[in-house]
Scaffold this motif. Sequence first.
Motif, short mmCIF file in Angstrom:
data_model
loop_
_atom_site.label_atom_id
_atom_site.label_comp_id
_atom_site.label_asym_id
_atom_site.label_seq_id
_atom_site.Cartn_x
_atom_site.Cartn_y
_atom_site.Cartn_z
N PRO A 1 0.82 -1.23 0.00
CA PRO A 1 0.00 0.00 0.00
C PRO A 1 0.84 1.27 0.00
O PRO A 1 0.55 2.23 -0.74
CB PRO A 1 -0.83 -0.14 1.28
CG PRO A 1 -0.91 -1.61 1.52
CD PRO A 1 0.41 -2.15 1.08
N THR A 2 1.91 1.28 0.81
CA THR A 2 2.78 2.46 0.87
C THR A 2 3.49 2.70 -0.45
O THR A 2 3.57 3.83 -0.95
CB THR A 2 3.81 2.30 2.00
OG1 THR A 2 3.14 2.09 3.23
CG2 THR A 2 4.70 3.53 2.10
N ARG A 3 3.97 1.62 -1.03
CA ARG A 3 4.69 1.76 -2.30
C ARG A 3 3.75 2.15 -3.44
O ARG A 3 4.14 2.91 -4.33
CB ARG A 3 5.41 0.45 -2.62
CG ARG A 3 6.49 0.11 -1.60
CD ARG A 3 7.29 -1.11 -1.98
NE ARG A 3 8.40 -1.33 -1.05
CZ ARG A 3 9.39 -2.19 -1.24
NH1 ARG A 3 9.41 -2.94 -2.35
NH2 ARG A 3 10.35 -2.32 -0.36
N LEU A 4 2.53 1.62 -3.43
CA LEU A 4 1.56 2.03 -4.43
C LEU A 4 1.27 3.53 -4.34
O LEU A 4 1.20 4.23 -5.35
CB LEU A 4 0.26 1.24 -4.28
CG LEU A 4 0.24 -0.19 -4.83
CD1 LEU A 4 -1.04 -0.90 -4.43
CD2 LEU A 4 0.37 -0.16 -6.35
N ALA A 5 1.10 4.01 -3.11
CA ALA A 5 0.83 5.43 -2.92
C ALA A 5 1.98 6.30 -3.41
O ALA A 5 1.78 7.42 -3.90
CB ALA A 5 0.54 5.72 -1.44
N ARG A 6 3.19 5.76 -3.31
CA ARG A 6 4.36 6.54 -3.69
C ARG A 6 4.65 6.47 -5.18
O ARG A 6 5.05 7.46 -5.80
CB ARG A 6 5.57 6.04 -2.90
CG ARG A 6 6.87 6.77 -3.20
CD ARG A 6 7.93 6.38 -2.20
NE ARG A 6 9.23 6.95 -2.53
CZ ARG A 6 10.31 6.83 -1.75
NH1 ARG A 6 10.21 6.19 -0.60
NH2 ARG A 6 11.46 7.36 -2.12
#
Length: 585
Positions: A22-27
């Motif tokens: 989720p964090t990497r997708l947001a970034r």
Amino acid sequence: MEHRGSSFSSPRAYLRALAQTPTRLARRAGSVSTPFEEVSRVRARSGPDMQRTLRWFDLVGFGVGGMVGAGVFVTTGRAALDYAGPAVFLSYAIAGLCALLSAFCYTEFAVDLPVAGGAFSYLRVTFGEFAAFLTGANLMMDYVMSNAAVARSFTAYLGTAIGVSTDKWRLTVSTLPKGFNQIDMVAVVVVLIITLIICYSTRESSVVNMVLTALHILFIAFVIVVGFWQGDWKNFTEPADPKHHPSGFLPHGISGVFNGAAMVYLSYIGYDAVSTMAEEVRDPVKDIPIGVSGSVILVTIFYCLMAASMSKLLPYDMIDPEAPFSAAFRGNSNGWGWVSNVIGMGASFGILTSLLVAMLGQARYMCVIGRSSVVPTWFARVHPRTSTPVNASAFLGIFTAAIALFTDLNVLLDLVSIGTLFVFYMVANAVIYRRYVALGTTNPRPTLSFLCSLTFTSIMFTLVWHLAPPGKPKDIMLGACGVIALAMLQIFHCMVPQVRKPEFWGVPLMPWIPSVSIFLNIFLLGSLNGPSYVRFGFFSGLAVLVYVFYSVHASFDAEEDGFLGQKAGEILMESKESEDPSIKV
């Protein structure tokens, strides 16, 4: 040097990466590249540069060769018989105008961003990594499927040219399911030979394309001349069976002409491959606009003349929808039956040129997608001796040959086109967005609201056109959608100022031309059949899974190691520098 990201160094590292999805997708999903980054750091991942050896006439040759394939020999008959009648050449003129509008959008990006990534790069610098990957993945699948279909059709047309049945060229395996049981070795050999040519040199590929295209145009000119010579002008207004088919130049009205345009538009798909050659063009500012737009205009002229000659040759209700030109001469009692063999030979040359251009384009798309790290960077490598993306060319060539070996033409044709039209739609949106939105300095909501509203109105118009029964209510609803779209367009034009103007070449009449392109591509998407949407949904879902489980982590690792991305401040600074009024025209 091949970079192995830490997310894939061990099973434990990969599981740890998945937990951070989720964090990497947001970034990463919305991460926007810049033109400077695309032509410098990102391009450097391929190693040696591709040689700038192409001129405008090479691009015109690639464009004409990529578009004038066998499609016109099939779609013309279907469009004339079912929709446009003798006015089918008007359908080609309308479709050519639609293609030219989309070509303008491609040209603005290609001049500003002269790299090999085509639509993938254009969307990546506008809407971010995920949107680029989703559309690029569908476009790549369309390329592979359509190239396999074109390779198998070469066998059929070659058989027509020399008078040998297609069944004698193919081996039937009864144990395989129907549609996948005819082994076509000729298609495989053709694909592999073209793969070797495009791996060897782009300059030599252009020479081969020029020779084949010139031969194909000679055959087309012959068909046009013979059609007008042998035809009868009364066929433009009189059907063979007036009791069962309406008479007149427009037997199904103006709506039939537009429905015919939606069908024949697919014959123009191929000019987008020219934009992938931008990295190998000597003078992108001069050569790309001439190459892209000039090829679309030339092809439109050829198509209109071919359609008109066919309408003069036969009443529209006698046209064979599967092979209109060949069948017309094959049944001719005046000694012109041999022309059908000539048509088969001409179509064979057209298939080879369209296959050559499409395979050049698909390899360059894959090369630049590899540069972005959303697929293995092995695909991005450019060979130091040939200056071509050998890895991407060889892999896709073998993949295409494997599909062409056993998959039936009709199965493949149900899977193509929608991805390409979707990319055309996205590029038109991207042109407007980049003109009116500057990263970090402009509120994107007015532009996004306009684009979403225009898309919704276009979808409503398309649904009413295709689903509502004929009558006054339908005309009122269509008129209302048109008025609403024009009003929104005028309000946006007056209320929202442009923040970026192209330095060298830009789409004229902004935002009218790309807005019309958006509408037309949605309208054409509405004319496709159900299996096309099933394919689009399936491959889009597959692309999302690949992005979530591989691509986002690979690009995240590349960013962490300094291969991709910039800090927000650096992007903002570069954006402001690129918009300095002192360097704009």
